[in-house]
Design a protein around this motif. Structure first.
Motif, PDB file in Angstrom:
ATOM      1  N   ASP A 241       0.834  -1.214   0.000  1.00 12.24           N
ATOM      2  CA  ASP A 241       0.000   0.000   0.000  1.00 12.24           C
ATOM      3  C   ASP A 241       0.865   1.258   0.000  1.00 12.24           C
ATOM      4  N   ALA A 242       1.916   1.237   0.813  1.00 14.12           N
ATOM      5  CA  ALA A 242       2.807   2.406   0.876  1.00 14.12           C
ATOM      6  C   ALA A 242       3.501   2.614  -0.465  1.00 14.12           C
ATOM      7  N   ARG A 243       3.896   1.524  -1.080  1.00 19.38           N
ATOM      8  CA  ARG A 243       4.574   1.643  -2.379  1.00 19.38           C
ATOM      9  C   ARG A 243       3.607   2.201  -3.428  1.00 19.38           C
ATOM     10  N   ARG A 244       2.371   1.744  -3.376  1.00 18.74           N
ATOM     11  CA  ARG A 244       1.353   2.246  -4.310  1.00 18.74           C
ATOM     12  C   ARG A 244       1.133   3.748  -4.098  1.00 18.74           C
ATOM     13  N   ALA A 245       1.081   4.169  -2.830  1.00 20.84           N
ATOM     14  CA  ALA A 245       0.884   5.597  -2.533  1.00 20.84           C
ATOM     15  C   ALA A 245       2.061   6.416  -3.066  1.00 20.84           C
ATOM     16  N   ALA A 246       3.270   5.871  -2.935  1.00 21.62           N
ATOM     17  CA  ALA A 246       4.456   6.585  -3.437  1.00 21.62           C
ATOM     18  C   ALA A 246       4.388   6.708  -4.958  1.00 21.62           C
ATOM     19  N   MET A 247       3.986   5.629  -5.614  1.00 20.53           N
ATOM     20  CA  MET A 247       3.898   5.665  -7.084  1.00 20.53           C
ATOM     21  C   MET A 247       2.867   6.706  -7.524  1.00 20.53           C
ATOM     22  N   ASP A 248       1.720   6.740  -6.840  1.00 15.89           N
ATOM     23  CA  ASP A 248       0.674   7.714  -7.198  1.00 15.89           C
ATOM     24  C   ASP A 248       1.171   9.147  -6.978  1.00 15.89           C
ATOM     25  N   ALA A 249       1.934   9.325  -5.883  1.00 17.84           N
ATOM     26  CA  ALA A 249       2.402  10.678  -5.551  1.00 17.84           C
ATOM     27  C   ALA A 249       3.384  11.211  -6.589  1.00 17.84           C
ATOM     28  N   LEU A 250       3.979  10.329  -7.356  1.00 22.46           N
ATOM     29  CA  LEU A 250       4.955  10.785  -8.360  1.00 22.46           C
ATOM     30  C   LEU A 250       4.324  11.711  -9.397  1.00 22.46           C
ATOM     31  N   ASP A 251       2.989  11.581  -9.591  1.00 21.18           N
ATOM     32  CA  ASP A 251       2.316  12.477 -10.545  1.00 21.18           C
ATOM     33  C   ASP A 251       2.553  13.938 -10.166  1.00 21.18           C
ATOM     34  N   GLY A 252       2.616  14.207  -8.854  1.00 20.06           N
ATOM     35  CA  GLY A 252       2.834  15.579  -8.410  1.00 20.06           C
ATOM     36  C   GLY A 252       4.298  15.959  -8.307  1.00 20.06           C
ATOM     37  N   ASP A 253       5.181  14.974  -8.332  1.00 23.72           N
ATOM     38  CA  ASP A 253       6.621  15.250  -8.160  1.00 23.72           C
ATOM     39  C   ASP A 253       7.363  15.422  -9.476  1.00 23.72           C
ATOM     40  N   LEU A 254       6.963  14.647 -10.472  1.00 23.94           N
ATOM     41  CA  LEU A 254       7.764  14.586 -11.702  1.00 23.94           C
ATOM     42  C   LEU A 254       7.029  15.225 -12.877  1.00 23.94           C
ATOM     43  N   ALA A 265       4.978  11.037 -20.910  1.00 20.01           N
ATOM     44  CA  ALA A 265       4.073  10.075 -20.268  1.00 20.01           C
ATOM     45  C   ALA A 265       4.769   8.731 -20.072  1.00 20.01           C
ATOM     46  N   MET A 266       5.554   8.330 -21.068  1.00 17.18           N
ATOM     47  CA  MET A 266       6.253   7.044 -20.936  1.00 17.18           C
ATOM     48  C   MET A 266       7.290   7.119 -19.813  1.00 17.18           C
ATOM     49  N   ARG A 267       7.995   8.251 -19.746  1.00 16.56           N
ATOM     50  CA  ARG A 267       8.996   8.404 -18.672  1.00 16.56           C
ATOM     51  C   ARG A 267       8.343   8.325 -17.296  1.00 16.56           C
ATOM     52  N   LEU A 268       7.192   9.005 -17.154  1.00 16.41           N
ATOM     53  CA  LEU A 268       6.507   8.992 -15.862  1.00 16.41           C
ATOM     54  C   LEU A 268       6.055   7.564 -15.529  1.00 16.41           C
ATOM     55  N   HIS A 269       5.534   6.875 -16.525  1.00 18.90           N
ATOM     56  CA  HIS A 269       5.103   5.483 -16.303  1.00 18.90           C
ATOM     57  C   HIS A 269       6.310   4.633 -15.869  1.00 18.90           C
ATOM     58  N   LEU A 270       7.427   4.790 -16.582  1.00 20.54           N
ATOM     59  CA  LEU A 270       8.617   3.985 -16.252  1.00 20.54           C
ATOM     60  C   LEU A 270       9.154   4.353 -14.869  1.00 20.54           C
ATOM     61  N   ALA A 271       9.053   5.633 -14.510  1.00 17.25           N
ATOM     62  CA  ALA A 271       9.501   6.051 -13.171  1.00 17.25           C
ATOM     63  C   ALA A 271       8.695   5.322 -12.097  1.00 17.25           C
ATOM     64  N   LYS A 272       7.399   5.157 -12.347  1.00 14.78           N
ATOM     65  CA  LYS A 272       6.556   4.452 -11.365  1.00 14.78           C
ATOM     66  C   LYS A 272       6.939   2.978 -11.285  1.00 14.78           C
ATOM     67  N   VAL A 273       7.197   2.380 -12.441  1.00 12.89           N
ATOM     68  CA  VAL A 273       7.584   0.965 -12.453  1.00 12.89           C
ATOM     69  C   VAL A 273       8.906   0.798 -11.674  1.00 12.89           C
ATOM     70  N   LEU A 274       9.862   1.681 -11.941  1.00 11.92           N
ATOM     71  CA  LEU A 274      11.149   1.584 -11.237  1.00 11.92           C
ATOM     72  C   LEU A 274      10.973   1.807  -9.737  1.00 11.92           C
ATOM     73  N   THR A 275      10.067   2.709  -9.390  1.00 11.88           N
ATOM     74  CA  THR A 275       9.832   3.001  -7.970  1.00 11.88           C
ATOM     75  C   THR A 275       9.335   1.755  -7.242  1.00 11.88           C
ATOM     76  N   ARG A 276       8.374   1.087  -7.842  1.00 13.39           N
ATOM     77  CA  ARG A 276       7.859  -0.142  -7.204  1.00 13.39           C
ATOM     78  C   ARG A 276       8.990  -1.159  -7.052  1.00 13.39           C
ATOM     79  N   ARG A 277       9.751  -1.343  -8.131  1.00 12.21           N
ATOM     80  CA  ARG A 277      10.810  -2.366  -8.086  1.00 12.21           C
ATOM     81  C   ARG A 277      11.908  -1.994  -7.092  1.00 12.21           C
ATOM     82  N   VAL A 278      12.275  -0.725  -7.069  1.00 13.94           N
ATOM     83  CA  VAL A 278      13.393  -0.326  -6.204  1.00 13.94           C
ATOM     84  C   VAL A 278      12.995  -0.446  -4.736  1.00 13.94           C
ATOM     85  N   LEU A 279      11.709  -0.167  -4.449  1.00 13.74           N
ATOM     86  CA  LEU A 279      11.256  -0.254  -3.059  1.00 13.74           C
ATOM     87  C   LEU A 279      11.099  -1.717  -2.624  1.00 13.74           C
ATOM     88  N   GLU A 280      10.718  -2.558  -3.560  1.00  8.35           N
ATOM     89  CA  GLU A 280      10.611  -3.989  -3.227  1.00  8.35           C
ATOM     90  C   GLU A 280      11.977  -4.575  -2.899  1.00  8.35           C
TER      91      GLU A 280
END
Ligand SMILES: Cc1cc2nc3c(=O)[nH]c(=O)nc-3n(C[C@H](O)[C@H](O)[C@H](O)COP(=O)(O)OP(=O)(O)OC[C@H]3O[C@@H](n4cnc5c(N)ncnc54)[C@H](O)[C@@H]3O)c2cc1C
Length: 284
Positions: A241-254, A265-280
């Motif tokens: 859940d925390a990771r999902r919240a962080a990924m959603d928050a990236l819309d306002g950061d990046l 749009a692709m960069r933002l999508h990839l940033a979210k994918v990397l965020t989930r993976r890096v946090l895992e």
């Protein structure tokens, strides 16, 4: 193309460097490993009147511990940093990231300080030093000053360095037992500049994250510290859940740029994918 003609000096001491820089100001350029500078000269993107070679100056290289800080000399080559057991122990994020820089031939010559001073927004090390809360040691004829990495990168290839100053070292707080790190990037081929990347640092104590710093590169005109996404993880467990919240928050950061490699749009999508993976995969 060939580089435009220029004068060349190889001073033996920092005061001599400062004198040349003071005399020539914007017309002078420091030559460290030359791995970025020579390319810009050969492509005629830059035409300095004089190159100031700092390769023979003692005291600018070396990697050591100094009062709870890991000190990496500006002239330490990427390969030295990559192979340093001290860096692996005290700043594992740097060890993980530096292998992604270009290829061995470039890492043999390129320097830690050159990469920071060049401030390419797609480069790995600027994002890492921001994530780690490093401070940059800068010297000039007016003396020495320290600049927090957060304040050093000021725009596209723009830093807090004045034209008469030299970056002499980078000081990084030594990682504690509670420190967790993660690094991931996406590039079309290994060694290419990243399309998007993230350097992550956090503290894990009693199952809760704190001091979270998610820093993205190739995501703006400088390393981008994602304040909202980092805050979304603060104080709680590293849960889905925390990771999902962080990924959603990236819309306002990046607000990533668009170029031939990827749309915004692709960069933002990839940033979210990397965020989930890096946090895992946050590791000691
Ligand atoms: C094919 C290729 C691929 C690359 N891929 C990557 C990559 O994927 N990721 C990445 O991060 N980098 C990459 N690089 C760049 C490489 O990491 C360089 O080593 C680095 O950017 C610059 O370091 P340098 O020591 O070569 O600096 P130089 O090229 O000598 O200098 C770069 C700039 O910084 C200034 N400068 C250098 N040192 C100092 C100092 N101590 N104080 C003040 N100003 C200074 C110079 O005046 C110049 O403007 C690549 C380079 C090449 C040629």
């Amino acid at each position: 193309m060939k580089a435009p003609s220029f004068d060349y000096v190889r001073p033996g001491s920092l005061p001599e460097v400062f004198e040349v820089l003071e005399n020539h100001r914007e017309d002078a350029r420091i030559l460290a490993g030359g791995q970025s500078l020579m390319a810009t000269l050969n492509m005629r993107l830059s035409a300095p009147a004089i190159l100031v070679d700092i390769n023979r100056i003692g005291g600018l290289s070396g990697i050591d511990l100094d009062g709870g800080m890991l000190r990496i000399g500006a002239m330490a080559r990427h390969v030295e940093v990559e192979r340093s057991p001290l860096v692996a122990r005290c700043a594992p994020l740097i060890s993980r990231a530096i292998r992604h820089i270009a290829h061995p031939a470039i890492r043999n010559r390129g320097t830690f300080g050159g990469s920071i001073a060049f401030a390419d927004p797609a480069a790995e090390l600027p994002a890492c030093v921001v994530a780690l809360g490093a401070r940059l040691v800068i010297e000039g004829s007016r003396g020495r000053r320290m600049v927090a990495a957060d304040d050093f990168f000021q725009g596209l290839y723009r830093t807090a360095l004045s034209s008469d100053e030299v970056l002499v070292a980078v000081e990084i707080p030594v990682a504690t037992a509670e420190a967790r790190h993660g690094f991931l990037e996406l590039a079309r081929r290994h060694g290419d500049y990243a399309m998007i990347g993230v350097a992550a640092k956090a503290r894990l104590r009693s199952g809760a994250l704190s001091d979270v710093r998610l820093v993205y590169f190739a995501a703006g005109d400088r390393p981008v510290l994602a304040g909202r996404a980092s805050a979304a993880l603060e104080g709680g467990p590293n849960s889905a859940d925390a990771r999902r919240a962080a990924m959603d928050a990236l819309d306002g950061d990046l607000d990533p740029p668009e170029d031939l490699n990827a749309s915004a749009a692709m960069r933002l999508h990839l940033a979210k994918v990397l965020t989930r993976r890096v946090l895992e995969d946050l590791v000691p």
